[in-house]
Write an enzyme that holds these catalytic residues in place. Structure first.
Site: not given
Ligand code: GP9
Ligand code: MN
Length: 432
Positions: A38, A82, A258
């Site tokens: 992340e 994401t 990501d």
């Molecule tokens: C939410 C996590 C974060 O489930 O995947 O998402 P993002 O804010 O990075 O799109």
């Molecule tokens: Mn993300």
């Protein structure tokens, strides 16, 4: 209508990059474990803060000769963040110019995605592990259209109290509490782990780490290093488990960031930590920070090394398919295999800007990658090259948008592919 589909297939066929025989099928039949880091940006790799290494384990992976580690790999997400990354990596189609394709079209569109392709072409089972509620980004609907057999969301874990942070179960707990499910997946499997702890504005409980953070004026910048360090430890613990369990040697492990964690505004406070100053920081610098890690770790194969070809998230699926010995010739996928001699190194950003090995083009301004300087008077050759590349970027994104907005894959089934029936999947039966 069918003329739309014809123009899509023309683009795809003209843009197709053949497999590189040196790499085709080298990971055939191995489990595929995808680790979604992340908000993890490439500049964290090999970085130190106050002399302390931020991500020692990921650095070791990056430099391991069993890893193909990409140094010029860019995120290409739009507002879907994401979910845009997931769409690109698992369907080879971009997200939308606004909003999230998962949310706006994901429930009813037809997709031809990695879980279904790997299942039909090579008998892979599939699962996603993510400690947030399954409805976030509409995943519980989208994954059924992707053909995911299992989705272990927050309902499968104890996420109470300090076991969670912001968007769900903390990463160390996600990995540790997923293994009992992972071990029961029929092999070969395609398993994706989506982490969350390293997420803006990067809060971290005392008990989760004590990395000595910098003291810029921007708290998010300071805290980013602590949560990145925590994420690094989480991945390290997971690798230890994979080795102990014997899964490691039968798997290929794909790791990617990501999208950016720090925004262009945050970057002004980050600049001094990168040896730059806020007053000279510009769009060129912001674009260079859109690099995210992309690593393909193949235990037991020692032919890896740093890969400098320019590429992005849209290129992952064709690259992975070819490593698994699966042809994507007839699939509507906009990226190209990063190992192919025909790989297209013009990397499109969702807002029509783009980067190539020699230039970065932002709203028509051409920057020279050699020194970051603006090329105010490009010669005729360079002007023609940039014009052609800009046209390719716009055509590629518009063609992808047509596929999404007109749901064209309803009308086009690649030979050998069976359309996914989402009704087949139920993520809340007791895991059978
Ligand atoms: C939410 C996590 C974060 O489930 O995947 O998402 P993002 O804010 O990075 O799109
Ligand atoms: Mn993300």
């Amino acid at each position: 209508d069918s003329s739309d589909l014809d123009s899509v297939l023309d683009f795809i066929n003209q843009h197709y990059a053949k497999p590189n025989p040196k790499y085709y099928g080298i990971a055939k039949g191995k489990n595929v474990i995808v680790i979604h880091l992340e908000s993890f940006q490439q500049f964290l790799i090999d970085d130190k803060v106050n002399g302390k290494t931020v991500t020692p384990f990921l650095n070791s992976l990056y430099h391991d000769d069993q890893t193909y580690a990409f140094s010029n790999f860019f995120n290409q997400v739009g507002q879907g963040k994401t979910s845009d990354a997931e769409n690109m990596l698992e369907t080879g189609v971009y997200g939308l110019p606004q909003g999230s394709v998962f949310t706006t079209l994901g429930s009813d569109n037809t997709f031809q995605a990695a879980p279904a392709i790997l299942s039909q072409q090579a008998g892979y089972s599939s699962a996603v592990f993510h400690g947030n509620v399954g409805s976030f980004w509409n995943r519980d609907n989208v994954y059924k259209n992707f053909g995911y057999q299992n989705f272990f969301d927050a309902s499968y874990f104890d996420t109470t109290g300090d076991r969670s942070e912001q968007y769900g179960l903390k990463d160390k707990l996600l990995f540790a509490n997923s293994v009992k499910y992972l071990e029961r997946l029929q092999q070969p499997f395609y398993a994706k782990f989506i982490t969350v702890t390293n997420h803006f504005p990067f809060p971290l409980d005392q008990e989760d780490g004590d990395f000595p953070i910098p003291n810029t004026a921007d708290k998010a910048v300071n805290n980013y290093f602590a949560t990145a360090h925590y994420l690094d430890q989480s991945v390290h613990e997971f690798f230890n488990y994979l080795k102990r369990s014997g899964l490691y040697k039968n798997s290929v492990i794909v790791i990617y960031g990501d999208h950016y964690g720090l925004s262009n505004t945050d970057n002004l406070s980050l600049a001094p930590l990168l040896g730059k100053t806020a007053d000279t920081w510009n769009d060129y610098d912001n674009a260079q920070l859109q690099r995210v890690p992309f690593m393909i770790h193949i235990p037991g194969q020692h032919n890896g090394g740093i890969q400098t070809q320019y590429g992005g998230e849209i290129d992952v699926l064709p690259t992975l398919e070819h490593l698994l010995g699966i042809s994507n010739k007839n699939y509507v996928q906009f990226g190209t295999d990063l190992f192919s001699k025909q790989h297209d190194q013009v990397v499109a950003f969702r807002n029509n800007n783009f980067v190539t090995p020699t230039h970065t083009v932002i709203d028509g301004t051409i920057y020279n990658n050699a020194d970051g300087a603006i090329i105010t008077h490009p010669d005729a050759t360079l002007k023609a090259t940039i014009k052609k590349e800009q046209a390719k970027v716009e055509t590629e994104l518009q063609t992808s948008d047509t596929v999404n907005n007109k749901n064209l894959l309803r009308f086009y089934t690649p030979t050998g592919f069976t359309p996914v029936n989402p009704e087949k999947y139920n993520y809340h039966n007791d895991f059978g």
